[in-house]
Motif scaffolding. Structure first.
Motif, PDB file in Angstrom:
ATOM      1  N   VAL A  69      34.180  48.874  57.077  1.00 10.27           N
ATOM      2  CA  VAL A  69      34.941  48.577  55.873  1.00 10.27           C
ATOM      3  C   VAL A  69      36.392  48.299  56.272  1.00 10.27           C
ATOM      4  O   VAL A  69      37.040  49.134  56.894  1.00 10.27           O
ATOM      5  CB  VAL A  69      34.890  49.762  54.876  1.00 10.27           C
ATOM      6  CG1 VAL A  69      35.745  49.463  53.649  1.00 10.27           C
ATOM      7  CG2 VAL A  69      33.453  50.059  54.472  1.00 10.27           C
ATOM      8  N   MET A  70      36.873  47.099  55.957  1.00 10.56           N
ATOM      9  CA  MET A  70      38.236  46.713  56.312  1.00 10.56           C
ATOM     10  C   MET A  70      39.129  46.515  55.095  1.00 10.56           C
ATOM     11  O   MET A  70      40.345  46.473  55.216  1.00 10.56           O
ATOM     12  CB  MET A  70      38.213  45.430  57.143  1.00 10.56           C
ATOM     13  CG  MET A  70      37.418  45.545  58.435  1.00 10.56           C
ATOM     14  SD  MET A  70      37.926  46.902  59.515  1.00 10.56           S
ATOM     15  CE  MET A  70      39.413  46.221  60.219  1.00 10.56           C
ATOM     16  N   GLY A  71      38.532  46.369  53.922  1.00 11.40           N
ATOM     17  CA  GLY A  71      39.326  46.162  52.714  1.00 11.40           C
ATOM     18  C   GLY A  71      38.620  46.715  51.499  1.00 11.40           C
ATOM     19  O   GLY A  71      37.393  46.708  51.440  1.00 11.40           O
ATOM     20  N   ILE A  72      39.402  47.230  50.555  1.00  7.03           N
ATOM     21  CA  ILE A  72      38.855  47.765  49.307  1.00  7.03           C
ATOM     22  C   ILE A  72      39.722  47.212  48.177  1.00  7.03           C
ATOM     23  O   ILE A  72      40.948  47.231  48.261  1.00  7.03           O
ATOM     24  CB  ILE A  72      38.925  49.313  49.277  1.00  7.03           C
ATOM     25  CG1 ILE A  72      38.180  49.924  50.469  1.00  7.03           C
ATOM     26  CG2 ILE A  72      38.352  49.849  47.954  1.00  7.03           C
ATOM     27  CD1 ILE A  72      38.331  51.431  50.596  1.00  7.03           C
ATOM     28  N   ALA A  73      39.072  46.708  47.133  1.00  5.96           N
ATOM     29  CA  ALA A  73      39.809  46.211  45.971  1.00  5.96           C
ATOM     30  C   ALA A  73      39.087  46.660  44.712  1.00  5.96           C
ATOM     31  O   ALA A  73      37.861  46.813  44.715  1.00  5.96           O
ATOM     32  CB  ALA A  73      39.888  44.684  46.016  1.00  5.96           C
ATOM     33  N   PRO A  74      39.816  46.874  43.619  1.00  7.58           N
ATOM     34  CA  PRO A  74      39.147  47.245  42.377  1.00  7.58           C
ATOM     35  C   PRO A  74      38.350  46.066  41.838  1.00  7.58           C
ATOM     36  O   PRO A  74      38.818  44.934  41.875  1.00  7.58           O
ATOM     37  CB  PRO A  74      40.301  47.623  41.433  1.00  7.58           C
ATOM     38  CG  PRO A  74      41.529  47.020  42.032  1.00  7.58           C
ATOM     39  CD  PRO A  74      41.264  46.804  43.501  1.00  7.58           C
ATOM     40  N   GLY A  75      37.141  46.363  41.384  1.00 11.55           N
ATOM     41  CA  GLY A  75      36.293  45.334  40.787  1.00 11.55           C
ATOM     42  C   GLY A  75      36.005  45.702  39.343  1.00 11.55           C
ATOM     43  O   GLY A  75      36.435  46.743  38.861  1.00 11.55           O
ATOM     44  N   ARG A  76      35.252  44.864  38.660  1.00 14.49           N
ATOM     45  CA  ARG A  76      34.952  45.125  37.246  1.00 14.49           C
ATOM     46  C   ARG A  76      34.150  46.400  37.067  1.00 14.49           C
ATOM     47  O   ARG A  76      34.343  47.139  36.115  1.00 14.49           O
ATOM     48  CB  ARG A  76      34.170  43.948  36.658  1.00 14.49           C
ATOM     49  CG  ARG A  76      35.048  42.787  36.246  1.00 14.49           C
ATOM     50  CD  ARG A  76      34.467  42.019  35.078  1.00 14.49           C
ATOM     51  NE  ARG A  76      33.031  41.816  35.204  1.00 14.49           N
ATOM     52  CZ  ARG A  76      32.467  40.684  35.623  1.00 14.49           C
ATOM     53  NH1 ARG A  76      33.205  39.666  35.964  1.00 14.49           N
ATOM     54  NH2 ARG A  76      31.164  40.586  35.696  1.00 14.49           N
ATOM     55  N   GLU A  77      33.205  46.629  37.967  1.00 11.79           N
ATOM     56  CA  GLU A  77      32.337  47.798  37.809  1.00 11.79           C
ATOM     57  C   GLU A  77      32.411  48.672  39.049  1.00 11.79           C
ATOM     58  O   GLU A  77      31.381  49.058  39.609  1.00 11.79           O
ATOM     59  CB  GLU A  77      30.896  47.359  37.549  1.00 11.79           C
ATOM     60  CG  GLU A  77      30.762  46.595  36.249  1.00 11.79           C
ATOM     61  CD  GLU A  77      29.341  46.141  35.987  1.00 11.79           C
ATOM     62  OE1 GLU A  77      28.414  46.720  36.573  1.00 11.79           O
ATOM     63  OE2 GLU A  77      29.162  45.214  35.199  1.00 11.79           O
ATOM     64  N   GLY A  78      33.596  48.969  39.497  1.00 14.73           N
ATOM     65  CA  GLY A  78      33.761  49.762  40.707  1.00 14.73           C
ATOM     66  C   GLY A  78      34.396  48.920  41.792  1.00 14.73           C
ATOM     67  O   GLY A  78      34.593  47.714  41.635  1.00 14.73           O
ATOM     68  N   ASP A  79      34.724  49.585  42.879  1.00 15.36           N
ATOM     69  CA  ASP A  79      35.418  48.900  43.960  1.00 15.36           C
ATOM     70  C   ASP A  79      34.546  47.844  44.625  1.00 15.36           C
ATOM     71  O   ASP A  79      33.322  47.944  44.612  1.00 15.36           O
ATOM     72  CB  ASP A  79      35.861  49.910  45.027  1.00 15.36           C
ATOM     73  CG  ASP A  79      36.995  50.805  44.535  1.00 15.36           C
ATOM     74  OD1 ASP A  79      37.674  50.444  43.552  1.00 15.36           O
ATOM     75  OD2 ASP A  79      37.187  51.868  45.137  1.00 15.36           O
ATOM     76  N   VAL A  80      35.188  46.837  45.202  1.00 16.84           N
ATOM     77  CA  VAL A  80      34.504  45.857  46.042  1.00 16.84           C
ATOM     78  C   VAL A  80      35.104  45.963  47.439  1.00 16.84           C
ATOM     79  O   VAL A  80      36.273  46.324  47.602  1.00 16.84           O
ATOM     80  CB  VAL A  80      34.597  44.417  45.494  1.00 16.84           C
ATOM     81  CG1 VAL A  80      33.834  44.295  44.186  1.00 16.84           C
ATOM     82  CG2 VAL A  80      36.032  43.964  45.327  1.00 16.84           C
ATOM     83  N   TYR A  81      34.289  45.661  48.420  1.00 13.83           N
ATOM     84  CA  TYR A  81      34.634  45.941  49.805  1.00 13.83           C
ATOM     85  C   TYR A  81      34.525  44.686  50.661  1.00 13.83           C
ATOM     86  O   TYR A  81      33.645  43.858  50.454  1.00 13.83           O
ATOM     87  CB  TYR A  81      33.675  47.007  50.361  1.00 13.83           C
ATOM     88  CG  TYR A  81      33.716  48.293  49.557  1.00 13.83           C
ATOM     89  CD1 TYR A  81      34.632  49.287  49.870  1.00 13.83           C
ATOM     90  CD2 TYR A  81      32.843  48.495  48.500  1.00 13.83           C
ATOM     91  CE1 TYR A  81      34.684  50.467  49.126  1.00 13.83           C
ATOM     92  CE2 TYR A  81      32.897  49.664  47.750  1.00 13.83           C
ATOM     93  CZ  TYR A  81      33.811  50.642  48.075  1.00 13.83           C
ATOM     94  OH  TYR A  81      33.870  51.802  47.346  1.00 13.83           O
ATOM     95  N   ASP A  82      35.424  44.592  51.647  1.00 14.09           N
ATOM     96  CA  ASP A  82      35.334  43.561  52.675  1.00 14.09           C
ATOM     97  C   ASP A  82      34.821  44.234  53.938  1.00 14.09           C
ATOM     98  O   ASP A  82      35.413  45.218  54.406  1.00 14.09           O
ATOM     99  CB  ASP A  82      36.706  42.937  52.946  1.00 14.09           C
ATOM    100  CG  ASP A  82      37.218  42.148  51.738  1.00 14.09           C
ATOM    101  OD1 ASP A  82      36.390  41.723  50.914  1.00 14.09           O
ATOM    102  OD2 ASP A  82      38.440  41.980  51.632  1.00 14.09           O
ATOM    103  N   ILE A  83      33.710  43.722  54.475  1.00 18.55           N
ATOM    104  CA  ILE A  83      33.041  44.341  55.607  1.00 18.55           C
ATOM    105  C   ILE A  83      33.140  43.428  56.828  1.00 18.55           C
ATOM    106  O   ILE A  83      32.718  42.271  56.770  1.00 18.55           O
ATOM    107  CB  ILE A  83      31.537  44.592  55.298  1.00 18.55           C
ATOM    108  CG1 ILE A  83      31.352  45.284  53.936  1.00 18.55           C
ATOM    109  CG2 ILE A  83      30.886  45.378  56.435  1.00 18.55           C
ATOM    110  CD1 ILE A  83      31.932  46.660  53.819  1.00 18.55           C
ATOM    111  N   LEU A  84      33.697  43.962  57.911  1.00 20.75           N
ATOM    112  CA  LEU A  84      33.698  43.259  59.196  1.00 20.75           C
ATOM    113  C   LEU A  84      32.278  43.376  59.744  1.00 20.75           C
ATOM    114  O   LEU A  84      31.774  44.485  59.939  1.00 20.75           O
ATOM    115  CB  LEU A  84      34.697  43.916  60.152  1.00 20.75           C
ATOM    116  CG  LEU A  84      34.766  43.337  61.568  1.00 20.75           C
ATOM    117  CD1 LEU A  84      35.318  41.924  61.553  1.00 20.75           C
ATOM    118  CD2 LEU A  84      35.623  44.239  62.455  1.00 20.75           C
ATOM    119  N   VAL A  85      31.611  42.233  59.977  1.00 20.61           N
ATOM    120  CA  VAL A  85      30.182  42.282  60.298  1.00 20.61           C
ATOM    121  C   VAL A  85      29.841  41.912  61.737  1.00 20.61           C
ATOM    122  O   VAL A  85      28.685  42.032  62.142  1.00 20.61           O
ATOM    123  CB  VAL A  85      29.347  41.421  59.319  1.00 20.61           C
ATOM    124  CG1 VAL A  85      29.408  42.015  57.915  1.00 20.61           C
ATOM    125  CG2 VAL A  85      29.812  39.974  59.312  1.00 20.61           C
TER     126      VAL A  85
END
Length: 129
Positions: A69-85
């Protein structure tokens, strides 16, 4: 909350039955064949993840691989995440919790067991190669 605590007795037992070397997984590595959903990892839309947490994510080829997990942002129904894959720097962005697998123990400390067939399969620096 951050990654789970120490491995449960069941996880420790299952790991001890595997051949190979204990490694800390890196983005892009496939989860071990012996892992079972509900034991070592699981998916739940109520999960939350922390920056730099090691997670597992289903890739476009259908394999479940490790990511970070490299980034977290608020989303409409909970946080959304940016994943280094992968180690090349590819991301899956805007993933919701129901698209990410939570690792059920502190994999950074405990690691995973994998059989390395050749040096090139080891994460760089793992054994000083």
């Amino acid at each position: 909350p951050p990654q789970g605590g120490g491995a449960s007795k069941e996880i420790t037992q299952r790991m001890s039955e595997q051949q190979g070397s204990r490694v800390v997984p890196k983005p892009g590595m496939t989860i071990p064949f012996y892992w079972q959903e509900g034991i070592e990892y699981g998916q739940n839309r109520k999960n939350t993840f922390a920056i730099e947490e090691i997670v597992a994510i289903r890739r476009t080829d259908g394999d479940i691989k490790f990511g970070t997990v490299m980034g977290i942002a608020p989303g409409r129904e909970g946080d959304v995440y940016d994943i280094l894959v992968d180690k090349a720097g590819s991301y899956q962005s805007g993933k919701t919790a129901d698209g990410i697998y939570k690792i059920n123990y502190d994999v950074k400390t405990t690691g995973i067991m994998i059989e390395l067939k050749k040096e090139s399969e080891a994460p760089k620096g793992l054994f000083g190669w």
